[in-house]
Design a protein around this motif. Sequence first.
Motif, PDB file in Angstrom:
ATOM      1  N   PRO A  23       0.817  -1.214   0.000  1.00 61.90           N
ATOM      2  CA  PRO A  23       0.000   0.000   0.000  1.00 61.90           C
ATOM      3  C   PRO A  23       0.853   1.268   0.000  1.00 61.90           C
ATOM      4  N   VAL A  24       0.297   2.298  -0.592  1.00 64.02           N
ATOM      5  CA  VAL A  24       0.916   3.626  -0.593  1.00 64.02           C
ATOM      6  C   VAL A  24       0.159   4.457   0.429  1.00 64.02           C
ATOM      7  N   LEU A  25       0.851   4.946   1.459  1.00 63.98           N
ATOM      8  CA  LEU A  25       0.196   5.672   2.543  1.00 63.98           C
ATOM      9  C   LEU A  25       0.161   7.166   2.242  1.00 63.98           C
ATOM     10  N   LEU A  26      -1.032   7.743   2.332  1.00 66.35           N
ATOM     11  CA  LEU A  26      -1.235   9.169   2.068  1.00 66.35           C
ATOM     12  C   LEU A  26      -1.809   9.850   3.295  1.00 66.35           C
ATOM     13  N   TRP A  27      -1.709  11.174   3.316  1.00 66.70           N
ATOM     14  CA  TRP A  27      -2.285  11.979   4.389  1.00 66.70           C
ATOM     15  C   TRP A  27      -2.795  13.273   3.775  1.00 66.70           C
ATOM     16  N   TRP A  28      -3.912  13.760   4.255  1.00 66.00           N
ATOM     17  CA  TRP A  28      -4.487  14.997   3.734  1.00 66.00           C
ATOM     18  C   TRP A  28      -3.813  16.193   4.377  1.00 66.00           C
TER      19      TRP A  28
ATOM     20  N   PRO B  22      -0.040  14.152   0.172  1.00 69.19           N
ATOM     21  CA  PRO B  22       1.344  13.729  -0.048  1.00 69.19           C
ATOM     22  C   PRO B  22       1.582  12.297   0.437  1.00 69.19           C
ATOM     23  N   VAL B  23       2.560  11.638  -0.164  1.00 69.49           N
ATOM     24  CA  VAL B  23       2.944  10.287   0.240  1.00 69.49           C
ATOM     25  C   VAL B  23       3.694  10.392   1.559  1.00 69.49           C
ATOM     26  N   LEU B  24       3.258   9.608   2.555  1.00 67.98           N
ATOM     27  CA  LEU B  24       3.885   9.677   3.878  1.00 67.98           C
ATOM     28  C   LEU B  24       5.260   9.025   3.900  1.00 67.98           C
ATOM     29  N   ASP B  25       5.337   7.806   3.411  1.00 58.48           N
ATOM     30  CA  ASP B  25       6.630   7.115   3.407  1.00 58.48           C
ATOM     31  C   ASP B  25       6.656   6.134   2.248  1.00 58.48           C
ATOM     32  N   ALA B  26       7.763   5.491   2.063  1.00 61.97           N
ATOM     33  CA  ALA B  26       7.909   4.412   1.086  1.00 61.97           C
ATOM     34  C   ALA B  26       7.628   4.883  -0.333  1.00 61.97           C
ATOM     35  N   HIS B  27       8.398   5.852  -0.785  1.00 60.77           N
ATOM     36  CA  HIS B  27       8.239   6.330  -2.156  1.00 60.77           C
ATOM     37  C   HIS B  27       8.627   5.262  -3.178  1.00 60.77           C
ATOM     38  N   ALA B  28       9.288   4.180  -2.726  1.00 62.02           N
ATOM     39  CA  ALA B  28       9.616   3.078  -3.624  1.00 62.02           C
ATOM     40  C   ALA B  28       8.361   2.290  -4.003  1.00 62.02           C
ATOM     41  N   ARG B  29       7.336   2.317  -3.148  1.00 59.75           N
ATOM     42  CA  ARG B  29       6.101   1.589  -3.448  1.00 59.75           C
ATOM     43  C   ARG B  29       5.399   2.143  -4.678  1.00 59.75           C
TER      44      ARG B  29
ATOM     45  N   VAL C 264       0.559  -1.218 -12.235  1.00 59.82           N
ATOM     46  CA  VAL C 264      -0.409  -1.751 -11.275  1.00 59.82           C
ATOM     47  C   VAL C 264      -0.902  -0.597 -10.407  1.00 59.82           C
ATOM     48  N   THR C 265      -2.179  -0.644 -10.042  1.00 65.43           N
ATOM     49  CA  THR C 265      -2.716   0.348  -9.107  1.00 65.43           C
ATOM     50  C   THR C 265      -2.594  -0.211  -7.700  1.00 65.43           C
ATOM     51  N   PRO C 266      -1.785   0.406  -6.837  1.00 67.01           N
ATOM     52  CA  PRO C 266      -1.624  -0.119  -5.479  1.00 67.01           C
ATOM     53  C   PRO C 266      -2.793   0.311  -4.593  1.00 67.01           C
ATOM     54  N   PRO C 267      -3.027  -0.415  -3.497  1.00 71.50           N
ATOM     55  CA  PRO C 267      -4.037   0.048  -2.543  1.00 71.50           C
ATOM     56  C   PRO C 267      -3.558   1.348  -1.898  1.00 71.50           C
ATOM     57  N   VAL C 268      -4.490   2.270  -1.682  1.00 72.13           N
ATOM     58  CA  VAL C 268      -4.142   3.578  -1.122  1.00 72.13           C
ATOM     59  C   VAL C 268      -5.026   3.863   0.088  1.00 72.13           C
ATOM     60  N   PRO C 269      -4.729   3.252   1.251  1.00 70.59           N
ATOM     61  CA  PRO C 269      -5.513   3.574   2.444  1.00 70.59           C
ATOM     62  C   PRO C 269      -5.007   4.875   3.053  1.00 70.59           C
TER      63      PRO C 269
END
Length: 105
Positions: A23-28, A36-43, A52-57
């Motif tokens: 998953p790609v973690l986002l925050w408003w 913006p992406v919180l961490d793991a820009h490699a994901r 592929v479309t990753p899950p974005v919780p």
Amino acid sequence: MPEADDGRGRAYRKRARDGTPSPVLLWWVGGSDRHPVLDAHARPAAAIAESVTPPVPYPPRTAPADEMAARTTPAVRRYEAEPVRFAGPLLARQLREPVVAQRPA
């Protein structure tokens, strides 16, 4: 953004190919009106490389009702006090009281 061919990128690409992308973690962020992406820009780099479309919780932007009420009430009181502070009590009273007009005879 990291390269899709580095160590983590290869591992994330393998997971994406296997059908379990990380998953790609986002925050408003309201000030910039973005997620913006919180961490793991490699994901996201691996997901883009594998098409592929990753899950974005991401957490919801709402606050609990009691917390919202506790913050809203003082803010409304401060807002309502502004005419008194800037225009004086007479104009503030005139703004609060409804104007009732009579029809011409």
